[in-house]
Design an enzyme around this catalytic site. Structure first.
Site, PDB file in Angstrom:
ATOM      1  N   THR A   1      -3.028  -8.050  11.545  1.00 55.12           N
ATOM      2  CA  THR A   1      -3.939  -7.499  10.556  1.00 55.12           C
ATOM      3  C   THR A   1      -5.348  -8.013  10.786  1.00 55.12           C
ATOM      4  O   THR A   1      -5.573  -9.180  11.092  1.00 55.12           O
ATOM      5  CB  THR A   1      -3.497  -7.809   9.108  1.00 55.12           C
ATOM      6  OG1 THR A   1      -4.455  -7.258   8.186  1.00 55.12           O
ATOM      7  CG2 THR A   1      -3.355  -9.304   8.851  1.00 55.12           C
TER       8      THR A   1
ATOM      9  N   ASN B   1      -2.010 -12.478  16.589  1.00 59.73           N
ATOM     10  CA  ASN B   1      -2.926 -11.354  16.782  1.00 59.73           C
ATOM     11  C   ASN B   1      -3.559 -11.496  18.168  1.00 59.73           C
ATOM     12  O   ASN B   1      -3.949 -12.600  18.546  1.00 59.73           O
ATOM     13  CB  ASN B   1      -4.020 -11.404  15.697  1.00 59.73           C
ATOM     14  CG  ASN B   1      -4.769 -10.097  15.576  1.00 59.73           C
ATOM     15  OD1 ASN B   1      -5.109  -9.476  16.579  1.00 59.73           O
ATOM     16  ND2 ASN B   1      -5.002  -9.655  14.351  1.00 59.73           N
ATOM     17  N   PRO B   2      -3.662 -10.386  18.946  1.00 57.09           N
ATOM     18  CA  PRO B   2      -4.325 -10.521  20.255  1.00 57.09           C
ATOM     19  C   PRO B   2      -5.818 -10.803  20.131  1.00 57.09           C
ATOM     20  O   PRO B   2      -6.458 -11.235  21.079  1.00 57.09           O
ATOM     21  CB  PRO B   2      -4.076  -9.170  20.936  1.00 57.09           C
ATOM     22  CG  PRO B   2      -3.632  -8.235  19.886  1.00 57.09           C
ATOM     23  CD  PRO B   2      -3.130  -9.033  18.750  1.00 57.09           C
TER      24      PRO B   2
ATOM     25  N   CYS C   1       4.150  20.126  -7.737  1.00 52.68           N
ATOM     26  CA  CYS C   1       5.125  19.287  -8.440  1.00 52.68           C
ATOM     27  C   CYS C   1       6.151  20.174  -9.149  1.00 52.68           C
ATOM     28  O   CYS C   1       5.761  21.079  -9.899  1.00 52.68           O
ATOM     29  CB  CYS C   1       4.363  18.433  -9.452  1.00 52.68           C
ATOM     30  SG  CYS C   1       5.406  17.596 -10.654  1.00 52.68           S
TER      31      CYS C   1
ATOM     32  N   HIS D   1       0.812  -1.224   0.000  1.00 50.42           N
ATOM     33  CA  HIS D   1       0.000   0.000   0.000  1.00 50.42           C
ATOM     34  C   HIS D   1       0.841   1.269   0.000  1.00 50.42           C
ATOM     35  O   HIS D   1       0.369   2.342   0.348  1.00 50.42           O
ATOM     36  CB  HIS D   1      -0.963  -0.005   1.201  1.00 50.42           C
ATOM     37  CG  HIS D   1      -2.002  -1.090   1.083  1.00 50.42           C
ATOM     38  ND1 HIS D   1      -2.669  -1.603   2.166  1.00 50.42           N
ATOM     39  CD2 HIS D   1      -2.465  -1.756   0.004  1.00 50.42           C
ATOM     40  CE1 HIS D   1      -3.512  -2.541   1.759  1.00 50.42           C
ATOM     41  NE2 HIS D   1      -3.403  -2.659   0.436  1.00 50.42           N
TER      42      HIS D   1
HETATM   43  C1  BV8 Z   1      -8.741  -2.067  -4.911  1.00 47.14           C
HETATM   44  C2  BV8 Z   1      -2.796   3.074   2.441  1.00 47.14           C
HETATM   45  C3  BV8 Z   1      -9.433  -2.242  -7.171  1.00 47.14           C
HETATM   46  C4  BV8 Z   1      -3.458   4.414   2.599  1.00 47.14           C
HETATM   47  C5  BV8 Z   1      -4.635   1.475   2.680  1.00 47.14           C
HETATM   48  C6  BV8 Z   1     -15.171  -5.846  -1.153  1.00 47.14           C
HETATM   49  C7  BV8 Z   1     -14.333  -6.831  -1.636  1.00 47.14           C
HETATM   50  C8  BV8 Z   1     -13.110  -6.513  -2.203  1.00 47.14           C
HETATM   51  C9  BV8 Z   1     -12.672  -5.181  -2.249  1.00 47.14           C
HETATM   52  C10 BV8 Z   1     -13.502  -4.222  -1.741  1.00 47.14           C
HETATM   53  C11 BV8 Z   1     -14.745  -4.523  -1.218  1.00 47.14           C
HETATM   54  N1  BV8 Z   1     -15.319  -3.366  -0.834  1.00 47.14           N
HETATM   55  C12 BV8 Z   1     -14.476  -2.342  -1.095  1.00 47.14           C
HETATM   56  C13 BV8 Z   1     -13.383  -2.856  -1.642  1.00 47.14           C
HETATM   57  C14 BV8 Z   1     -12.216  -2.155  -2.072  1.00 47.14           C
HETATM   58  C15 BV8 Z   1     -11.287  -1.741  -0.943  1.00 47.14           C
HETATM   59  C16 BV8 Z   1     -11.509  -2.388   0.401  1.00 47.14           C
HETATM   60  O1  BV8 Z   1     -10.988  -3.448   0.684  1.00 47.14           O
HETATM   61  N2  BV8 Z   1     -12.274  -1.703   1.269  1.00 47.14           N
HETATM   62  C17 BV8 Z   1     -12.489  -2.193   2.609  1.00 47.14           C
HETATM   63  C18 BV8 Z   1     -12.762  -1.008   3.541  1.00 47.14           C
HETATM   64  C19 BV8 Z   1     -13.647  -3.175   2.592  1.00 47.14           C
HETATM   65  N3  BV8 Z   1      -9.972  -2.068  -1.399  1.00 47.14           N
HETATM   66  C20 BV8 Z   1      -9.347  -1.205  -2.217  1.00 47.14           C
HETATM   67  O2  BV8 Z   1      -9.837  -0.172  -2.607  1.00 47.14           O
HETATM   68  C21 BV8 Z   1      -7.974  -1.619  -2.696  1.00 47.14           C
HETATM   69  N4  BV8 Z   1      -7.907  -1.435  -4.105  1.00 47.14           N
HETATM   70  O3  BV8 Z   1      -9.551  -2.877  -4.548  1.00 47.14           O
HETATM   71  O4  BV8 Z   1      -8.566  -1.668  -6.217  1.00 47.14           O
HETATM   72  C22 BV8 Z   1      -8.980  -1.764  -8.482  1.00 47.14           C
HETATM   73  C23 BV8 Z   1      -8.351  -2.662  -9.324  1.00 47.14           C
HETATM   74  C24 BV8 Z   1      -7.955  -2.221 -10.564  1.00 47.14           C
HETATM   75  C25 BV8 Z   1      -8.162  -0.877 -10.958  1.00 47.14           C
HETATM   76  C26 BV8 Z   1      -8.777   0.017 -10.085  1.00 47.14           C
HETATM   77  C27 BV8 Z   1      -9.184  -0.409  -8.840  1.00 47.14           C
HETATM   78  C28 BV8 Z   1      -6.892  -0.738  -2.105  1.00 47.14           C
HETATM   79  C29 BV8 Z   1      -6.916  -0.814  -0.614  1.00 47.14           C
HETATM   80  C30 BV8 Z   1      -5.715  -0.059  -0.049  1.00 47.14           C
HETATM   81  C31 BV8 Z   1      -6.189   1.072   0.830  1.00 47.14           C
HETATM   82  N5  BV8 Z   1      -5.025   1.713   1.465  1.00 47.14           N
HETATM   83  N6  BV8 Z   1      -3.536   2.053   3.206  1.00 47.14           N
HETATM   84  C32 BV8 Z   1      -3.260   4.990   3.977  1.00 47.14           C
HETATM   85  O5  BV8 Z   1      -2.587   4.371   4.822  1.00 47.14           O
HETATM   86  O6  BV8 Z   1      -3.788   6.090   4.225  1.00 47.14           O
HETATM   87  S1  BV8 Z   1      -5.502   0.382   3.609  1.00 47.14           S
HETATM   88  C33 BV8 Z   1      -5.064   0.538   5.230  1.00 47.14           C
HETATM   89  O7  BV8 Z   1      -6.074  -0.083   5.972  1.00 47.14           O
HETATM   90  C34 BV8 Z   1      -3.820  -0.212   5.623  1.00 47.14           C
HETATM   91  O8  BV8 Z   1      -2.816  -0.153   4.646  1.00 47.14           O
HETATM   92  C35 BV8 Z   1      -4.292  -1.611   5.859  1.00 47.14           C
HETATM   93  O9  BV8 Z   1      -4.305  -2.352   4.679  1.00 47.14           O
HETATM   94  C36 BV8 Z   1      -5.699  -1.382   6.288  1.00 47.14           C
HETATM   95  C37 BV8 Z   1      -5.808  -1.522   7.774  1.00 47.14           C
HETATM   96  O10 BV8 Z   1      -5.831  -2.859   8.012  1.00 47.14           O
HETATM   97  P1  BV8 Z   1      -4.879  -3.508   9.096  1.00 47.14           P
HETATM   98  O11 BV8 Z   1      -3.482  -3.245   8.732  1.00 47.14           O
HETATM   99  O12 BV8 Z   1      -5.311  -4.900   9.264  1.00 47.14           O
HETATM  100  O13 BV8 Z   1      -5.139  -2.675  10.418  1.00 47.14           O
HETATM  101  P2  BV8 Z   1      -6.411  -2.751  11.362  1.00 47.14           P
HETATM  102  O14 BV8 Z   1      -6.346  -1.538  12.213  1.00 47.14           O
HETATM  103  O15 BV8 Z   1      -7.628  -3.027  10.537  1.00 47.14           O
HETATM  104  O16 BV8 Z   1      -6.166  -4.046  12.267  1.00 47.14           O
HETATM  105  C38 BV8 Z   1      -5.100  -4.067  13.182  1.00 47.14           C
HETATM  106  C39 BV8 Z   1      -4.977  -5.496  13.670  1.00 47.14           C
HETATM  107  O17 BV8 Z   1      -3.835  -5.579  14.511  1.00 47.14           O
HETATM  108  C40 BV8 Z   1      -6.167  -5.949  14.495  1.00 47.14           C
HETATM  109  O18 BV8 Z   1      -6.553  -7.259  14.084  1.00 47.14           O
HETATM  110  C41 BV8 Z   1      -5.619  -5.969  15.926  1.00 47.14           C
HETATM  111  O19 BV8 Z   1      -6.209  -6.995  16.700  1.00 47.14           O
HETATM  112  C42 BV8 Z   1      -4.177  -6.279  15.685  1.00 47.14           C
HETATM  113  N7  BV8 Z   1      -3.255  -5.812  16.731  1.00 47.14           N
HETATM  114  C43 BV8 Z   1      -3.392  -4.733  17.536  1.00 47.14           C
HETATM  115  N8  BV8 Z   1      -2.288  -4.653  18.352  1.00 47.14           N
HETATM  116  C44 BV8 Z   1      -1.470  -5.680  18.016  1.00 47.14           C
HETATM  117  C45 BV8 Z   1      -2.078  -6.420  16.991  1.00 47.14           C
HETATM  118  N9  BV8 Z   1      -1.507  -7.520  16.453  1.00 47.14           N
HETATM  119  C46 BV8 Z   1      -0.314  -7.899  16.947  1.00 47.14           C
HETATM  120  N10 BV8 Z   1       0.345  -7.245  17.928  1.00 47.14           N
HETATM  121  C47 BV8 Z   1      -0.202  -6.125  18.483  1.00 47.14           C
HETATM  122  N11 BV8 Z   1       0.442  -5.483  19.476  1.00 47.14           N
HETATM  123 ZN    ZN Z   2       3.787  16.608 -11.917  1.00 44.32          ZN
END
Ligand code: BV8
Ligand code: ZN
Length: 254
Positions: free
Chosen positions: A187, A212-213, A146, A119
């Site tokens: 994740t 994962n916790p 830019c 990402h």
């Molecule tokens: C795309 C960068 C198509 C930006 C990020 C249904 C099905 C399939 C796809 C979709 C759908 N509905 C919508 C979509 C599309 C969408 C999507 O998935 N939406 C979600 C909301 C449903 N996906 C997209 O748009 C992707 N692109 O599909 O493109 C396409 C193809 C061709 C041409 C055109 C288009 C792109 C998605 C990327 C988005 N960008 N980040 C930024 O940072 O600002 S996503 C961002 O959120 C992160 O990068 C990461 O991926 C995500 C967060 O997730 P996690 O990392 O898991 O974090 P989270 O907080 O959720 O969980 C933390 C975990 O850690 C927990 O489980 C917790 O228990 C645990 N934890 C806590 N403490 C600890 C721990 N574990 C261990 N130790 C600890 N101490």
């Molecule tokens: Zn430019």
């Protein structure tokens, strides 16, 4: 902390390990995870509302300021014992490939040498028009302009609705097919298509280890579920695997 003997044996026998990480691996570095409520100024926005090309087109100043706020949050963050254990694993296993959803750059800072940033990276900026990379530090305009075409700069991250870099996705899928062990760490596995990697690895017969916790949808496909914080579990797991083997921290392979 006790670990299953077969997991310790699989670790020692592994030649290639894939480590898929999310925001949880940086939680112990003080970086709030995506699931954590947005705080203060950003309490009434959700990441899904701001991390999109539409939001940037509609209100580039607010989106740029949100990323400036997140960079400030990350500026003093340092790799935690989880990042460090993953980096150290490279001295114990022939090949360790990190596939991260995180944009904070902490895996590289910890010393991991093969890091696929699915990402993107929050520290880099690119032009929203000509897509060329451009430095944004010294700029006074918001968003900065830019130097090549005068377009607005944006963070070099993948927004919702944008495709991941094709080469990164292709490499991540290949690694998922071949890894002797596939770690899924910190994740919630909610964001697609990245979240499909652990299931893909499992469908290719690769053993998945969930760290994962909290429970997630991937507990069911994991051969091992290690419930707890990555910063505690990973160092203990790797110590148990290699201390037991008597290896003085060296690889178990020539
Ligand atoms: C795309 C960068 C198509 C930006 C990020 C249904 C099905 C399939 C796809 C979709 C759908 N509905 C919508 C979509 C599309 C969408 C999507 O998935 N939406 C979600 C909301 C449903 N996906 C997209 O748009 C992707 N692109 O599909 O493109 C396409 C193809 C061709 C041409 C055109 C288009 C792109 C998605 C990327 C988005 N960008 N980040 C930024 O940072 O600002 S996503 C961002 O959120 C992160 O990068 C990461 O991926 C995500 C967060 O997730 P996690 O990392 O898991 O974090 P989270 O907080 O959720 O969980 C933390 C975990 O850690 C927990 O489980 C917790 O228990 C645990 N934890 C806590 N403490 C600890 C721990 N574990 C261990 N130790 C600890 N101490
Ligand atoms: Zn430019």
């Amino acid at each position: 902390m006790d670990f299953a003997p077969d997991l310790l044996a699989s670790l020692r026998a592994a030649r290639q390990i894939a480590v898929f990480t999310g925001a949880g691996v940086s939680a112990e570095s003080g970086i709030p995870t995506f699931r954590d409520a947005q705080t203060g100024l950003w309490a009434n926005y959700s990441a899904e509302d701001l991390a999109t090309p539409e939001a940037f087109r509609r209100d580039p100043v607010t989106v740029w300021n949100w990323y400036a706020w997140r960079r400030e949050l990350m500026r003093d963050a340092r790799p935690n014992p989880a990042h460090q254990a993953i980096a150290r694993l490279e001295t114990l296993v022939e090949r360790v490939s990190v596939i991260t959803q995180n944009v904070d750059g902490l895996h590289r800072q910890a010393g991991s040498t093969e890091v696929i940033e699915l990402h993107g990276n929050i520290w880099d900026s690119i032009c929203a028009d000509c897509r060329q990379p451009a430095p944004a530090e010294a700029a006074i305009e918001v968003p900065p302009r830019c130097p090549h075409c005068g377009g607005m700069l944006r963070p070099a991250v993948v927004w919702f609705g944008e495709p991941m870099p094709a080469d990164a996705w292709h490499r991540a899928a290949e690694l998922s097919e071949r890894a002797d062990l596939f770690f899924c760490i910190g994740t919630s596995s909610l964001v697609e298509p990245a979240a499909s990697l652990p299931r893909y690895a499992q469908s290719c017969g690769r053993p998945v280890v969930q760290v994962n916790p909290e429970a997630t949808s991937h507990d069911g496909i994991a051969q091992h579920v290690l419930r707890g914080k990555a910063g505690l579990i990973l160092p203990a797991l790797f110590d148990a695997a290699w201390a037991e083997a008597g290896a003085a921290g060296g690889r178990s392979h020539p």
